[in-house]
Scaffold this motif. Structure first.
Motif, mmCIF file in Angstrom:
data_model
loop_
_atom_site.group_PDB
_atom_site.id
_atom_site.type_symbol
_atom_site.label_atom_id
_atom_site.label_comp_id
_atom_site.label_asym_id
_atom_site.label_seq_id
_atom_site.Cartn_x
_atom_site.Cartn_y
_atom_site.Cartn_z
ATOM 1 N N ALA A 31 0.833 -1.203 0.000
ATOM 2 C CA ALA A 31 0.000 0.000 0.000
ATOM 3 C C ALA A 31 0.865 1.249 0.000
ATOM 4 O O ALA A 31 0.596 2.217 -0.706
ATOM 5 N N PHE A 32 1.951 1.222 0.824
ATOM 6 C CA PHE A 32 2.862 2.361 0.870
ATOM 7 C C PHE A 32 3.528 2.574 -0.485
ATOM 8 O O PHE A 32 3.655 3.696 -0.961
ATOM 9 N N ALA A 33 3.929 1.468 -1.116
ATOM 10 C CA ALA A 33 4.631 1.564 -2.401
ATOM 11 C C ALA A 33 3.761 2.219 -3.460
ATOM 12 O O ALA A 33 4.265 2.887 -4.356
ATOM 13 N N ALA A 34 2.453 2.038 -3.359
ATOM 14 C CA ALA A 34 1.564 2.621 -4.356
ATOM 15 C C ALA A 34 1.482 4.134 -4.221
ATOM 16 O O ALA A 34 1.154 4.833 -5.165
ATOM 17 N N ASP A 35 1.763 4.652 -3.020
ATOM 18 C CA ASP A 35 1.616 6.079 -2.759
ATOM 19 C C ASP A 35 2.937 6.826 -2.641
ATOM 20 O O ASP A 35 2.959 8.045 -2.641
ATOM 21 N N SER A 36 4.039 6.121 -2.495
ATOM 22 C CA SER A 36 5.347 6.745 -2.354
ATOM 23 C C SER A 36 6.329 6.025 -3.278
ATOM 24 O O SER A 36 6.520 4.821 -3.155
ATOM 25 N N VAL A 37 6.906 6.767 -4.198
ATOM 26 C CA VAL A 37 7.705 6.170 -5.269
ATOM 27 C C VAL A 37 9.117 6.750 -5.280
ATOM 28 O O VAL A 37 9.298 7.963 -5.189
ATOM 29 N N ALA A 38 10.101 5.875 -5.367
ATOM 30 C CA ALA A 38 11.487 6.323 -5.494
ATOM 31 C C ALA A 38 11.682 6.976 -6.856
ATOM 32 O O ALA A 38 11.276 6.433 -7.879
ATOM 33 N N LEU A 39 12.311 8.161 -6.854
ATOM 34 C CA LEU A 39 12.510 8.899 -8.099
ATOM 35 C C LEU A 39 13.981 9.307 -8.232
ATOM 36 O O LEU A 39 14.383 10.379 -7.767
ATOM 37 N N PRO A 40 14.809 8.482 -8.879
ATOM 38 C CA PRO A 40 16.182 8.914 -9.163
ATOM 39 C C PRO A 40 16.162 10.052 -10.180
ATOM 40 O O PRO A 40 15.363 10.037 -11.117
ATOM 41 N N VAL A 41 17.022 11.051 -9.972
ATOM 42 C CA VAL A 41 17.131 12.177 -10.900
ATOM 43 C C VAL A 41 18.601 12.336 -11.275
ATOM 44 O O VAL A 41 19.438 12.596 -10.407
ATOM 45 N N LEU A 42 18.918 12.153 -12.542
ATOM 46 C CA LEU A 42 20.286 12.333 -13.022
ATOM 47 C C LEU A 42 20.522 13.806 -13.352
ATOM 48 O O LEU A 42 19.671 14.452 -13.986
ATOM 49 N N MET A 43 21.665 14.325 -12.934
ATOM 50 C CA MET A 43 22.007 15.723 -13.182
ATOM 51 C C MET A 43 23.238 15.805 -14.083
ATOM 52 O O MET A 43 24.328 15.373 -13.715
ATOM 53 N N TYR A 44 23.036 16.359 -15.276
ATOM 54 C CA TYR A 44 24.114 16.599 -16.224
ATOM 55 C C TYR A 44 24.343 18.098 -16.355
ATOM 56 O O TYR A 44 23.464 18.910 -16.053
ATOM 57 N N HIS A 45 25.502 18.452 -16.833
ATOM 58 C CA HIS A 45 25.798 19.845 -17.140
ATOM 59 C C HIS A 45 26.249 19.945 -18.602
ATOM 60 O O HIS A 45 25.435 19.954 -19.492
ATOM 61 N N SER A 46 27.545 19.967 -18.838
ATOM 62 C CA SER A 46 28.055 20.122 -20.200
ATOM 63 C C SER A 46 28.357 18.765 -20.837
ATOM 64 O O SER A 46 28.742 17.811 -20.144
ATOM 65 N N VAL A 47 28.178 18.696 -22.152
ATOM 66 C CA VAL A 47 28.496 17.493 -22.928
ATOM 67 C C VAL A 47 29.509 17.892 -23.997
ATOM 68 O O VAL A 47 29.200 18.685 -24.890
ATOM 69 N N LEU A 48 30.726 17.351 -23.888
ATOM 70 C CA LEU A 48 31.798 17.735 -24.810
ATOM 71 C C LEU A 48 32.586 16.518 -25.266
ATOM 72 O O LEU A 48 32.808 15.591 -24.488
ATOM 73 N N LYS A 49 33.026 16.547 -26.513
ATOM 74 C CA LYS A 49 33.894 15.478 -27.011
ATOM 75 C C LYS A 49 35.333 15.647 -26.546
ATOM 76 O O LYS A 49 36.071 14.681 -26.379
#
Length: 283
Positions: A31-49
């Motif tokens: 029941a708890f799992a249905a109402d509270s969800v883990a949310l990973p958030v990836l944080m990027y900045h610059s993308v360079l070769k």
């Protein structure tokens, strides 16, 4: 007799659960799992070769991350999906994840946007108003090594279905005279709130002018935040705020405050993909 009906019903439920081999704690966890969800958030900045570092990844690393997101069964979700879940207006997929890019680098659309499209992923791009003003007004734009997005590019992105635009302040992404949005020494609370509102609302108006959309997402510069800033942003209509606190947050149905200090995982170019996803899976 009526007042005993709920108690009897609950007792019968427990007996039934035990009879079929499902302990009560399992039922409550579900029941708890249905109402509270883990949310990973990836944080990027610059993308360079040309290089990588703490806040720079190369396109190969970015593609490896995106491929792993798919392989691990994650679904990249938008801020609207998460907000709707918290408001009780929708569901989230089994393994949601958010992808964010901070600062509004031009290389985010030069390198990252094609990869997002390739893997059918969504992302939030948090722009700094002053930087986009400079790229627009100076004409020194569209160089992946140093340019930021022009307002025309922000508008074009906003009209697409891959990247949404977030507020990263107009001109508070600085170390001085204040560190990010921090309150200055000797500044009254009233002066501080006025400074926050003036800066952030300036970018809100520019974004609305160019996109026709009301931004409800903000990334704190350098991850700096406080209670006054949080309350001010909520009063201004923001629903989701990203910090730089390392980790994974839980978002909870019926608790809008679960969106106000979302943790993120900084994707350093010094990490390999295995390290990144160990962090993603850590609760």
């Amino acid at each position: 007799m009526k007042k005993f009906v709920p108690i009897i019903t609950f007792a019968l439920l427990l007996i039934t659960l035990c009879a079929i081999g499902i302990p009560y704690y399992s039922y409550t966890e579900q029941a708890f799992a249905a109402d509270s969800v883990a949310l990973p958030v990836l944080m990027y900045h610059s993308v360079l070769k040309s290089k990588n570092g703490t806040y720079i990844v190369n396109p190969s690393q970015l593609e490896a991350d995106f491929k792993r997101i798919i392989d691990e069964g994650y679904t990249a979700v938008t801020s609207e999906q998460v907000i709707n879940f918290v408001d009780g207006k929708g569901e989230l997929p089994n393994k949601p994840i958010m992808i964010t890019f901070d600062d509004g680098h031009y290389n985010n659309i030069y390198y990252a946007l094609p990869l997002l499209k390739k893997y059918k992923l969504k992302a939030v791009l948090n722009v700094i108003g002053k930087f986009s003003d400079f790229s627009t007004d100076s004409g020194d734009a569209d160089n992946p090594n140093y340019s930021h997005l022009t307002w025309d590019e922000v508008a074009e992105i906003s009209n697409g279905a891959v990247m949404e635009i977030g507020n990263h302040t107009y001109n508070m992404h600085n170390y001085k005279p204040r560190f990010g949005i921090s309150q200055k020494y000797g500044e009254s609370d009233e002066q501080y709130v006025a400074a926050l509102r003036n800066d952030i609302d300036k970018l809100q108006k520019i974004l609305f002018e160019h996109t026709g959309k009301q931004c409800r997402v903000l990334a704190y510069p350098f991850g700096k935040y406080n209670t006054i800033a949080e309350n001010t942003l909520v009063n201004m209509g923001f629903r989701m705020m990203f910090t730089c606190n390392e980790g994974v947050s839980y978002v909870t149905r019926g608790k809008p405050e679960s969106l106000y200090k979302l943790k993120r995982i900084n994707r350093s170019g010094k990490y390999d993909v295995e390290t990144v996803f160990r962090k993603v899976k850590t609760r």
